[in-house]
Design an enzyme around this catalytic site. Structure first.
Site, PDB file in Angstrom:
ATOM      1  N   GLU A 184       0.761  -1.152   0.315  1.00 24.78           N
ATOM      2  CA  GLU A 184      -0.058  -0.060  -0.026  1.00 24.78           C
ATOM      3  C   GLU A 184       1.044   0.971  -0.304  1.00 24.78           C
ATOM      4  O   GLU A 184       0.958   1.585   1.063  1.00 24.78           O
ATOM      5  CB  GLU A 184      -0.995   0.145   1.137  1.00 24.78           C
ATOM      6  CG  GLU A 184      -1.677  -1.239   1.135  1.00 24.78           C
ATOM      7  CD  GLU A 184      -2.856  -1.129   2.062  1.00 24.78           C
ATOM      8  OE1 GLU A 184      -2.988   0.531   3.398  1.00 24.78           O
ATOM      9  OE2 GLU A 184      -3.889  -1.283   2.493  1.00 24.78           O
ATOM     10  N   GLU A 218      -5.260  -8.724   1.477  1.00 27.85           N
ATOM     11  CA  GLU A 218      -5.707  -8.368   2.461  1.00 27.85           C
ATOM     12  C   GLU A 218      -7.267  -7.922   2.248  1.00 27.85           C
ATOM     13  O   GLU A 218      -7.831  -7.744   0.999  1.00 27.85           O
ATOM     14  CB  GLU A 218      -5.194  -7.118   2.721  1.00 27.85           C
ATOM     15  CG  GLU A 218      -3.776  -6.558   3.460  1.00 27.85           C
ATOM     16  CD  GLU A 218      -3.356  -5.694   4.101  1.00 27.85           C
ATOM     17  OE1 GLU A 218      -3.972  -4.667   4.760  1.00 27.85           O
ATOM     18  OE2 GLU A 218      -2.324  -5.000   4.249  1.00 27.85           O
TER      19      GLU A 218
HETATM   20  C1  FCB Z   1      -3.784  -2.127   5.646  1.00 32.61           C
HETATM   21  C2  FCB Z   1      -2.951  -2.568   6.415  1.00 32.61           C
HETATM   22  C3  FCB Z   1      -2.609  -3.153   7.192  1.00 32.61           C
HETATM   23  C4  FCB Z   1      -4.308  -3.503   8.068  1.00 32.61           C
HETATM   24  C5  FCB Z   1      -5.506  -2.736   7.362  1.00 32.61           C
HETATM   25  C6  FCB Z   1      -6.481  -2.890   8.549  1.00 32.61           C
HETATM   26  O1  FCB Z   1      -3.936  -0.470   5.031  1.00 32.61           O
HETATM   27  O2  FCB Z   1      -1.942  -2.351   4.905  1.00 32.61           O
HETATM   28  O3  FCB Z   1      -1.669  -2.614   8.501  1.00 32.61           O
HETATM   29  O4  FCB Z   1      -4.230  -2.018   8.936  1.00 32.61           O
HETATM   30  O5  FCB Z   1      -5.408  -2.065   6.466  1.00 32.61           O
END
Ligand code: FCB
Length: 479
Positions: free
Chosen positions: A172, A384
């Site tokens: 990210e 994620e």
């Molecule tokens: C993302 C991050 C991770 C975590 C999630 C909830 O932005 O990559 O580290 O904080 O959100």
């Protein structure tokens, strides 16, 4: 007569990869152990009013000392793959220069421990923990940092590249650039849009250089990637102004990374519409070719869609507060979109997770299909997805997190719909393996499928972990 619940089974393609994810600073703790020096997050946590409750990552889940136990739990829960990140300041404490053998040894043991248990590692090089020694020199705003990152990538590639089949450069970069340098709610806490744009470019350059270095070191069968949190942007209305704002946000949040990395150019419109913020002189000849180094897979992180409106005079007048992480939409009003003065993020209706993020699974399908439409050549992996809820460890010793199961089930159905629609999605990593340090929110938000008691540090698999184990073994989700 007993009522029969209609169930519907959605099977995933053969070979679909299932896993769970964490990040070094969020779980490891042991901030001063074995030669590790501070990262920008250690420094940021020391500043007043940066983290809920004054929390820090100093102990976190103490994964550094409990790694074997955590890997055993992953095996028990049937995880085929695990995504983790390496702490740069553990391996090269000063950011450049000598390698800390003890720090590197931890990741050797982690990778070997995963492989011994039949769990495939997915390694992220940078999940936001820049060595503080490099921040002192200007951090990601300094054009030298991408070169330091390439050196660090080489160290990791040489040490682990033979047995980690997928390496992701950055997690990210949008958050690192814009939450770290525009809104300032993440480390290093800078608030300047021009700096944020410069940092975004340097992060992309670091990515491209690391890809080139690693390509020369890893086996031909290994994959290189980057993980982006792409905004699924919805206009607040059908007005031409709001539609234009949505297009602008798509460029300044998504295409600012996708286009240089996958197409070797910045969208001309992005350069034009941000000229009043920066002249983009930080883009040197040859940078775009370096950033465009070929990758094999794109990691996509998704939690919730974004709704945006044009930055009208009324909205500007209405907004007084600062931008708070991804705004808690259950409570917050409109806020400027990070990095720009041309668009606002506006609240969306619930239901919400404990972060105040709206639950809109269809947006995930739309996002995956849009990425596939615009960049059809690159396979996707969901690196994620997950949700925070106010979990409680009950007297029966369990955590009955039905709301998380519901969130993940519906988002898996959304991934499935995207695959049916033609998107090339190869895997899904649940965020997160265990509750952890949720950045500016500290330990107040729980994303884990494993509950962590922060006093005893005991781990308890939540109902969602047991449910996810069945999803994995069936390679299917039941609706
Ligand atoms: C993302 C991050 C991770 C975590 C999630 C909830 O932005 O990559 O580290 O904080 O959100």
């Amino acid at each position: 007569m007993t009522e029969q619940r209609m169930t519907h089974r959605l099977s995933f393609p053969q070979g679909f990869v299932w896993g769970s994810a964490t990040a070094a600073y969020q779980i490891e703790g042991a901030a001063r152990a074995d030669g590790r020096l501070p990262s920008i997050w250690d420094a940021f946590c020391e500043l007043p009013d940066t983290i809920s409750n004054g929390d820090t990552g100093e102990v976190a889940c103490d994964h550094y000392h409990r790694m074997a136990e955590d890997l055993d739990l992953m095996a028990t829960l049937g995880l085929p793959s695990y995504r983790f990140s390496v702490s740069w300041p553990r391996v090269i404490p000063d950011g450049s220069g000598p390698v800390n053998a003890a720090g590197l040894d931890f990741y050797q043991r982690l990778v070997d421990g995963l492989l011994e248990r039949g769990i495939t590692p997915l390694l992220t090089l940078y999940h936001w923990d820049l060595p503080q020694a490099l921040q002192v020199e200007g951090g990601w705003a300094n054009r030298d940092t991408p070169a330091r990152f390439a050196d660090y990538a080489e160290v990791i590639g040489r040490a682990l590249g033979d047995r980690v089949p997928t390496i992701t450069t950055l997690n990210e970069p949008w958050c690192a650039a814009f939450l770290g340098h525009s809104t300032g709610v993440h480390a290093p806490g800078v608030s300047d849009n021009a700096t944020a744009l410069r940092v975004a470019h340097h992060l992309s350059l670091a990515h491209g250089r690391a890809v080139s270095v690693l390509r020369g070191l890893i086996p031909a069968s290994s994959r290189l990637s980057v993980t982006l949190n792409l905004a699924q942007v919805r206009p607040a209305s059908g007005s031409p102004e709001d539609l234009a704002a949505a297009g602008h946000v798509d460029r300044i949040a998504n295409r600012i990374f996708l286009d240089p990395m996958l197409r070797g150019r910045y969208p001309q419109q992005l350069l034009d519409e941000t000229r009043h913020l920066t002249d983009w002189a930080f883009v040197a000849d040859g940078d775009l070719a370096e950033i465009n180094a070929p990758i094999d897979v794109l990691g996509v992180n998704f939690y919730a869609p974004s709704k945006v409106a044009a930055a009208t005079a009324e909205l500007r007048a209405e907004v007084t507060g600062r931008w708070v992480n991804d705004p808690n939409q259950a409570e917050a009003g409109p806020s400027p979109w990070p990095g720009t003065d041309l668009a606002f993020s506006v609240p969306q209706p619930g239901p919400y997770t404990a972060m105040g993020w709206p639950i809109v699974p269809e947006a995930f399908t739309d996002l995956l299909l849009a990425v596939h439409r615009d960049y059809p050549e690159i396979p996707l992996v969901v690196t994620e997805n997950g949700a925070a809820f106010d979990d409680v460890l009950t007297a029966d010793g369990r955590v009955h997190d039905a709301d998380r199961i519901d969130y993940v089930r519906r988002h898996l159905a959304a991934v499935h719909a995207a695959i049916e629609g033609g998107a090339d999605v190869r895997g899904y990593y649940l965020w997160s393996f265990m509750d952890n340090f949720e950045w500016a929110w500290g330990y107040s938000k729980r994303f884990g499928m494993v509950y962590v008691d922060y006093d005893s540090l005991a781990r308890t698999p939540k109902d969602s972990a047991l449910w996810f184990r069945d999803v994995i073994s069936d390679n299917a989700v039941q609706l």
